[in-house]
Motif scaffolding. Structure first.
Motif, PDB file in Angstrom:
ATOM      1  N   ALA A   1      -3.679  25.465  49.203  1.00 25.07           N
ATOM      2  CA  ALA A   1      -3.966  26.538  48.141  1.00 25.07           C
ATOM      3  C   ALA A   1      -3.270  25.695  46.641  1.00 25.07           C
ATOM      4  N   ASP A   2      -3.806  25.995  45.713  1.00 23.33           N
ATOM      5  CA  ASP A   2      -3.915  25.117  44.204  1.00 23.33           C
ATOM      6  C   ASP A   2      -3.032  26.633  43.653  1.00 23.33           C
ATOM      7  N   LEU A   3      -1.857  26.497  43.353  1.00 26.31           N
ATOM      8  CA  LEU A   3      -0.839  27.413  42.991  1.00 26.31           C
ATOM      9  C   LEU A   3      -0.372  27.027  41.603  1.00 26.31           C
TER      10      LEU A   3
ATOM     11  N   ARG B   1       3.204  27.438  39.143  1.00 30.41           N
ATOM     12  CA  ARG B   1       4.295  27.271  39.636  1.00 30.41           C
ATOM     13  C   ARG B   1       4.984  28.580  40.226  1.00 30.41           C
ATOM     14  N   ILE B   2       5.816  28.474  41.301  1.00 34.61           N
ATOM     15  CA  ILE B   2       6.422  29.721  41.873  1.00 34.61           C
ATOM     16  C   ILE B   2       7.759  29.700  41.624  1.00 34.61           C
ATOM     17  N   THR B   3       8.577  28.705  40.960  1.00 42.79           N
ATOM     18  CA  THR B   3       9.757  28.703  40.613  1.00 42.79           C
ATOM     19  C   THR B   3      10.040  28.608  39.083  1.00 42.79           C
ATOM     20  N   ASP B   4      11.084  28.686  38.805  1.00 48.12           N
ATOM     21  CA  ASP B   4      11.514  28.383  37.210  1.00 48.12           C
ATOM     22  C   ASP B   4      11.306  27.094  36.930  1.00 48.12           C
ATOM     23  N   GLY B   5      10.928  26.823  35.733  1.00 47.88           N
ATOM     24  CA  GLY B   5      10.634  25.488  35.084  1.00 47.88           C
ATOM     25  C   GLY B   5       9.090  25.273  34.895  1.00 47.88           C
ATOM     26  N   VAL B   6       8.900  24.127  34.170  1.00 44.21           N
ATOM     27  CA  VAL B   6       7.509  23.721  33.858  1.00 44.21           C
ATOM     28  C   VAL B   6       7.118  22.483  34.656  1.00 44.21           C
ATOM     29  N   ALA B   7       5.771  22.940  35.387  1.00 47.34           N
ATOM     30  CA  ALA B   7       5.098  21.890  36.430  1.00 47.34           C
ATOM     31  C   ALA B   7       4.513  20.760  35.192  1.00 47.34           C
ATOM     32  N   ASN B   8       4.702  19.394  35.700  1.00 45.40           N
ATOM     33  CA  ASN B   8       3.956  18.418  35.225  1.00 45.40           C
ATOM     34  C   ASN B   8       3.104  17.699  36.185  1.00 45.40           C
ATOM     35  N   ALA B   9       2.734  18.489  37.452  1.00 45.65           N
ATOM     36  CA  ALA B   9       1.680  18.002  38.028  1.00 45.65           C
ATOM     37  C   ALA B   9       1.099  19.256  38.921  1.00 45.65           C
ATOM     38  N   PRO B  10      -0.115  18.932  39.234  1.00 45.64           N
ATOM     39  CA  PRO B  10      -0.647  20.365  40.286  1.00 45.64           C
ATOM     40  C   PRO B  10       0.165  20.588  41.485  1.00 45.64           C
ATOM     41  N   LEU B  11       0.306  22.046  41.707  1.00 43.03           N
ATOM     42  CA  LEU B  11       1.249  22.306  43.011  1.00 43.03           C
ATOM     43  C   LEU B  11       0.163  22.702  43.900  1.00 43.03           C
ATOM     44  N   VAL B  12      -0.096  21.760  44.817  1.00 45.84           N
ATOM     45  CA  VAL B  12      -0.968  22.170  45.714  1.00 45.84           C
ATOM     46  C   VAL B  12      -0.102  22.078  47.201  1.00 45.84           C
TER      47      VAL B  12
END
Length: 732
Positions: A433-435, A437-448
């Motif tokens: 699954a390509d999600l 971000r499910i936690t606080d903060g800002v993503a700098n990469a895909p969350l797979v």
């Protein structure tokens, strides 16, 4: 004078039963050969549950079926495997280690038929069907027969000439047992050993332990027994004590006997009235106090209903008293039988307070120590403890046996037990699954994320990533068993702004033992019951079980974390995954890679029960990097023939709006791409740096859109990606 004594050390009924085996003195048999007394006692029940590796540790002789720990007799050094993960942008690299070992465990000093279940640290390692729950290279059982050959693995390590065959000793060998499930150490192992088929009689046990010198009651049997001790006496004494056996010497040799029926009757006519010319009373009665009998007696035994773990049955007697007593019996009984044994022993101790000395004429020489007799002048049955021939009279020392007390009530329970699931590992189900971000903060990469699961017996699987060249690279193991399934119904489109109390969706999970729970509003606010349905993130507060593995989910929160765009894409049969961070693995992060939008990720999983790998392919969209689509788009005339379009920005960092002010930007700068579309044709495109844009009269005229219906589309331009579109239709 000749004296034969049955109970020189202990007593037959009412106390320790050492004398029943080791204290028969006289010409009946050679005590030094058969039951030479020692200073130590036999093994207690707990000894069978503790794995040892000490030199000189005694190995029990197993009869029937028992659960034993055994003794480690050989082991290799731990084999270390290292894997490196991370090291991508913004992530440190991490090196993890896993271990395996090969070990040999001795189980019985007597040949066995088979090994069934195996437990490691209390959890099932091998099921009743012979399936292993943890990876093991090979497993061999050496039953302990006289034709046994050396184990090939041990022989290859030590040399064939230096490797004993261990004939007469049953042992098992594990090759390359994976230790990851046990904290990378050799776990404490216990084995369900099946040495004989069915129950084993005490006659067979006593005969084998004594080298056919001792017989036993064939009418008494146990489902399993572990014999140990310093000598034959200690080995058989737990059975003697628990079943109240006596030792009888006859023409056929020695035999352990239970109370049974009377072997004879001491009639009045055989009583001696005179000794050495003087009149005597032929019967003398003695009695013990009630305080000498415990008020309660506990029997500790092995309970098959509790996976052969220790069980206990406790019985009490009426009347005053404070002391309690216990018997350790390393044998397998059912609870009712164990309770009956405990009740018999307590009644025997109570009845055994009564003792009697009888003097008879020469006809009593036909009776032997250990015989059970009736006495015409006294009620009940009596066991002969001593027989003495002196002054032309036979003196018999008797102790009363219980009788007529009835049986204890049936229905004794085994007690509760937490039993590990014994089910085949089964095939692996894998989900990528390509999600967002499910936690606080800002993503700098895909969350797979990769989630793996299976039936009730499934534990984990090895994960592999296949690169563009087709080479599969191991990335470690999956996380714990994920709760997943499929949707049975189509969830209609709904609102991402309100709790949806009118609609529900039905899902079927992979296995009936998977559970979804209802929660309150506070738990929902803390992130409980977050799930991926298709590509939409939802939360539910109510889970109603409608079948063995089917649930109806309601009280829905829709389009979470910017997935409202996926509300219109639902279909029956789409995947359902309960989002629990501890049950997810990030295959890209494990490799130290960030992944790029548009690239293809191929992951496969191989579990113990998989005939073929489970393979999944995913085109990465980078949901965690995309700014959310703006909301609340609105248009108003600018007073000069044009229109001003306004919208409200959303943020990848603004899941919780706590301050009441504007949400954080979450990007390096605020930028939007605005497009004017005539059907599918883009007639104007422009970038702006605030949440509004004016489509002036001169632009409208230049585009030839005066009086036309156009679509105004707005997308935020983020640091790493362009967000999804918000739009409105405007009549110019």
């Amino acid at each position: 004078m000749a004296t034969i004594v049955l109970s020189a050390v202990g007593t037959v009924l009412g106390g320790p039963i050492g004398g029943a085996i080791g204290g028969l003195i006289g010409n009946a048999f050679d005590n030094e050969v058969l039951f030479k007394p020692k200073g130590r006692q036999g093994a207690r029940l707990s000894d069978l549950q503790v794995q040892t590796s000490s030199y000189g540790t005694q190995l029990p002789a197993i009869f029937g079926t028992m659960r034993v720990a055994g003794t480690v007799i050989w082991a290799t050094d731990l084999q270390e495997t290292s894997s490196r993960s991370g090291g991508g942008k913004g992530r440190p690299s991490v090196t993890s280690y896993s271990y395996s070992a090969s070990i040999a465990v001795a189980l019985s000093s007597r040949p066995i038929r088979a090994i069934r279940r195996i437990w490691a640290d209390g959890n099932l390692l091998r099921g009743a069907a012979g399936d292993f729950k943890t990876e093991v290279g090979a497993f061999r059982v050496h039953p302990g027969d006289e034709g046994q050959s050396p184990d090939p693995l041990i022989a290859s390590a030590q040399g064939i000439g230096a490797t004993p065959a261990h004939r007469g000793m049953a042992y098992v060998v594990f090759e390359d047992l994976a230790l990851a499930d046990y904290g990378n150490r050799i776990p404490s192992l216990t084995f369900e050993v099946e040495a004989d088929e069915g129950a084993v009689s005490l006659d067979r046990i006593a005969g084998e332990l004594s080298g056919a010198r001792l017989a036993g009651p064939a009418s008494i049997s146990v489902d399993g027994f572990a014999a140990s001790g310093a000598d034959r006496r200690e080995a058989v004494m737990p059975l003697v004590e628990a079943f109240g056996l006596g030792l009888r010497s006859g023409a056929d040799g020695l035999a352990l006997v239970d109370a049974g029926a009377a072997a004879g009757t001491i009639a009045d006519e055989t009583l001696a009235q005179r000794v050495d010319g003087r009149a005597i009373d032929p019967i003398e009665h003695q009695g013990g106090s009630a305080d000498g009998v415990p008020v309660a007696l506990s029997l500790r035994y092995h309970d098959a209903a509790r996976d052969y773990q220790a069980g206990m049955q406790r019985v009490t007697r009426p009347g005053a008293g404070r002391s309690e007593s216990g018997i350790d019996l390393p044998a397998v009984l059912d609870p009712d039988a164990a309770r009956a044994v405990a009740s018999d022993r307590l009644r025997a101790r109570w009845a055994g307070r009564a003792r009697m000395t009888v003097r008879c004429d020469w006809r009593a020489l036909g009776l032997a120590a250990g015989d059970v007799v009736a006495v015409e002048r006294a009620p009940g049955l009596w066991r002969i403890e001593e027989r003495e021939w002196e002054a032309m009279a036979v003196r018999l020392a008797l102790r009363r046996l219980p009788g007529g007390g009835g049986a204890p009530p049936m229905g004794a329970g085994s007690g509760a037990i937490v039993r590990p699931v014994d089910a085949p590992h089964g095939p692996t189900t894998l989900l990528l699954a390509d999600l967002p971000r499910i936690t606080d903060g800002v993503a700098n990469a895909p969350l797979v994320v990769a989630a793996a699961s299976g039936g009730a017996g499934w534990r984990s699987a090895a994960l592999f990533v296949t690169g563009a060249s087709g080479e599969a690279v191991a990335i470690g193991r999956s996380a714990g068993r994920a709760v997943m399934g499929v949707a049975d119904t189509v969830l209609p489109e709904g609102s991402a702004l309100l709790v949806d109390s009118g609609q529900s969706v039905s899902v079927t999970l992979l296995a009936a033992d998977m559970v979804l729970l209802s929660v309150d509003e506070a738990a929902v606010d803390q992130g409980r019951n977050l799930a991926l349905l298709g590509r939409e993130l939802i939360q539910f507060d109510t889970a109603e079980r409608t079948g063995a593995a089917t649930y109806r989910l309601s009280g829905l929160r829709r389009g979470l974390r910017g997935t409202d765009w996926a509300m219109a894409e639902h279909m029956a049969g789409e995947p359902f995954l309960l989002i629990e961070e501890g049950r997810l693995v990030e295959p890209l992060a494990v490799q130290g890679a960030d992944g790029e939008a548009g690239s293809v990720l191929r992951v496969s999983a191989v579990g113990i029960g998989d005939v073929a790998p489970a393979e999944v392919m995913l085109t990465i969209s980078g949901e965690a990097l995309k700014p959310l689509a703006p909301v609340h788009m609105r248009a108003r005339r600018d007073g000069a023939g044009g229109w001003t379009i306004e919208w409200t920005r959303r943020s990848r960092e603004g899941w919780r709006w706590l301050s009441g002010t504007d949400v954080p930007l979450g990007e390096e700068s605020e930028r939007y791409g605005v497009e004017v579309l005539d059907g599918a044709t883009v007639v104007r495109a422009q970038e702006v740096t605030s949440a509004s844009w004016t489509y002036g009269a001169d632009m409208i005229a230049a585009d030839g859109m005066d009086g036309r219906d156009v679509l105004i589309a707005v997308r935020q331009r983020g640091t790493y990606a362009i967000g999804r579109t918000a739009s409105l239709v405007l009549t110019l």
